[in-house]
Design an enzyme around this catalytic site. Structure first.
Site, PDB file in Angstrom:
ATOM      1  N   SER A 157      -9.819  -0.275  -1.110  1.00  0.00           N
ATOM      2  CA  SER A 157      -8.680   0.020  -1.997  1.00  0.00           C
ATOM      3  C   SER A 157      -7.619  -1.071  -1.932  1.00  0.00           C
ATOM      4  CB  SER A 157      -8.059   1.370  -1.611  1.00  0.00           C
ATOM      5  OG  SER A 157      -7.832   1.435  -0.205  1.00  0.00           O
ATOM      6  N   SER A 213      -8.057 -10.033  -0.547  1.00  0.00           N
ATOM      7  CA  SER A 213      -8.104  -9.700   0.879  1.00  0.00           C
ATOM      8  C   SER A 213      -7.268 -10.680   1.698  1.00  0.00           C
ATOM      9  CB  SER A 213      -9.552  -9.720   1.377  1.00  0.00           C
ATOM     10  OG  SER A 213      -9.607  -9.673   2.784  1.00  0.00           O
ATOM     11  N   ARG A 214      -6.215 -10.179   2.340  1.00  0.00           N
ATOM     12  CA  ARG A 214      -5.367 -11.049   3.162  1.00  0.00           C
ATOM     13  C   ARG A 214      -6.131 -11.564   4.377  1.00  0.00           C
ATOM     14  NH1 ARG A 214      -1.578  -6.982   1.700  1.00  0.00           N
ATOM     15  NH2 ARG A 214      -1.675  -5.916   3.714  1.00  0.00           N
ATOM     16  N   GLU A 224      -3.773  -7.455   9.116  1.00  0.00           N
ATOM     17  CA  GLU A 224      -3.975  -6.618  10.304  1.00  0.00           C
ATOM     18  C   GLU A 224      -5.091  -7.135  11.208  1.00  0.00           C
ATOM     19  OE1 GLU A 224      -2.461  -4.250  11.746  1.00  0.00           O
ATOM     20  OE2 GLU A 224      -1.164  -3.244  10.299  1.00  0.00           O
ATOM     21  N   LYS A 256      -4.429   0.781   8.902  1.00  0.00           N
ATOM     22  CA  LYS A 256      -5.714   0.429   9.510  1.00  0.00           C
ATOM     23  C   LYS A 256      -5.460  -0.525  10.673  1.00  0.00           C
ATOM     24  CE  LYS A 256      -7.927   0.805   4.975  1.00  0.00           C
ATOM     25  NZ  LYS A 256      -8.575   0.067   3.859  1.00  0.00           N
ATOM     26  N   ASP A 290     -15.522  -0.428   2.423  1.00  0.00           N
ATOM     27  CA  ASP A 290     -14.317  -1.199   2.746  1.00  0.00           C
ATOM     28  C   ASP A 290     -14.677  -2.578   3.285  1.00  0.00           C
ATOM     29  OD1 ASP A 290     -11.609  -1.563   2.840  1.00  0.00           O
ATOM     30  OD2 ASP A 290     -11.232  -0.193   4.488  1.00  0.00           O
ATOM     31  N   LYS A 300     -13.246  -3.641  10.262  1.00  0.00           N
ATOM     32  CA  LYS A 300     -13.703  -4.450   9.119  1.00  0.00           C
ATOM     33  C   LYS A 300     -12.776  -5.625   8.860  1.00  0.00           C
ATOM     34  CE  LYS A 300     -10.464  -2.833   6.153  1.00  0.00           C
ATOM     35  NZ  LYS A 300      -9.591  -3.555   5.210  1.00  0.00           N
ATOM     36  N   TRP A 316       0.822  -1.209   0.000  1.00  0.00           N
ATOM     37  CA  TRP A 316       0.000   0.000   0.000  1.00  0.00           C
ATOM     38  C   TRP A 316       0.858   1.261   0.000  1.00  0.00           C
ATOM     39  CZ3 TRP A 316      -3.797   1.868  -2.042  1.00  0.00           C
ATOM     40  CH2 TRP A 316      -4.678   2.813  -1.499  1.00  0.00           C
TER      41      TRP A 316
END
Length: 340
Positions: free
Chosen positions: A142, A258-259, A285, A109, A248, A195, A15
């Site tokens: 994003s 999406s990890r 995260e 985040k 999001d 999220k 990112w």
């Protein structure tokens, strides 16, 4: 805002590197802090970040540095994109080099485990009285790889006062990266962090082959949990209906990039969290945030049953099948009561 020199980007993960590319596309010189010396050398020599953003040729306007002071000193605008568990250490290391009136845009985040602070909360705690640094928060749906491919993307930039937010909005927005402003910084940060925990749950559901009904229920009830938490902390409930909220959340719970969802899928398939994380280079995260959300919700008295069960799967090795049964057999509720 018209930065008088290069814009600094602190953190060269997927990112951070992508945001550096976006800013370079806008015509600005970018100084990018790269933690790994070998990666810094690679970016300089090949114009590629082969560890975190392989296959993307980086702009010649991006200058990679391994020294943090080179990226922070004399910069009017800084974008900070480092994992939440090292955020405080990096922020503290930046302080001797910060301009007194610098603008820092947080693009991480997460919620710090030990203090339960958001990233802007960490800045409030570490900044000395003499510095009038303004901290904003960038969040929204994003995926880095899509933005790097210039796929049209829209995100939210939140600050304490509109003038600075609008100034940064005009500096960073491009023809493919559209920024909306907000004054609800805590809401945007809570949405962006929480999220990831719901995405873990959605991944568990997918890993157990439950289908679309279950995923839709998790996303909807997950949004209710996030909104309850945010409102209790002083957020505007409408924030959670915007890009930083439902936008999001939808992306992270459904996207194959999406990890957090990927980790959840493997948990749902019966793998242990330590084995999953041992194979990952990039950070999910939500794993650390699940712990923060668990204790934050308990501390301020907010009911978050999905997040609670994600915490128990990750940190107490609870069987996901038991989790599903317990969630479905909870006391029956009225849907739109904020307390449930």
């Amino acid at each position: 805002m018209k930065p008088g020199g290069p814009i600094g980007v602190v953190g060269a993960g997927s990112w951070g590197t992508t945001l550096a590319q976006v800013i370079a596309d806008k015509g600005f010189e970018v100084d990018l802090w790269v933690f790994e010396p070998e990666l810094c050398k690679t970016i300089r020599e090949t114009r590629q970040n082969d560890l975190y953003l392989p296959g993307v040729v980086l702009s010649g306007r991006i200058n990679a540095h391994n020294d943090l002071d080179r990226v922070v000193k004399n910069h009017d605008l800084l974008i900070m994109v480092v994992p939440s568990h090292v955020y405080r250490n990096v922020a503290t290391a930046m302080i001797p080099f910060l301009k007194p009136d610098a603008v820092v845009v947080n693009a991480t985040k997460g919620i710090e485990n030990d203090t339960l602070l958001t990233m802007s909360g960490i800045w409030r705690e570490v900044l000395p009285p003499g510095l009038q640094v303004r901290v904003l928060c960038l969040s929204g749906p994003s995926f880095a790889r899509e933005v790097a491919r210039k796929v049209p993307t829209a995100v939210t930039l939140a600050g304490d006062e509109l003038q600075t937010a609008k100034a940064v909005q005009h500096v960073i927005s491009t023809g493919y990266f559209r920024i909306y402003t907000s004054l609800d910084k805590i809401g945007v940060e809570i949405a962006g962090a929480s999220k990831n925990v719901i995405a873990l749950a959605a991944g568990v559901s997918d890993g157990m082959s439950f289908g679309y009904n279950s995923r839709a229920a998790l996303i909807t009830r997950g949004l209710a949990e996030i909104t309850r938490l945010g409102v209790k902390m002083g957020s505007n409930p409408l924030t959670f209906l915007g890009l930083a909220g439902i936008g999001d959340l939808l992306l992270t719970c459904t996207g194959d990039l999406s990890r957090n969802r990927t980790v959840g899928i493997q948990l749902g398939q019966g793998r242990r969290i330590k084995d999953i994380l041992a194979e990952m280079r990039m950070v999910a995260e939500g794993v650390k945030t699940a712990k923060s959300i668990h204790f934050l919700a308990r501390r301020i008295g907010v009911e978050m049953p999905i997040c609670e069960q994600v915490y128990r799967v990750i940190y107490e090795d609870k069987d996901p099948r038991v989790v599903v049964r317990e969630l479905m057999e909870r006391d029956l509720k009225h849907e739109l009561e904020l307390g449930h």
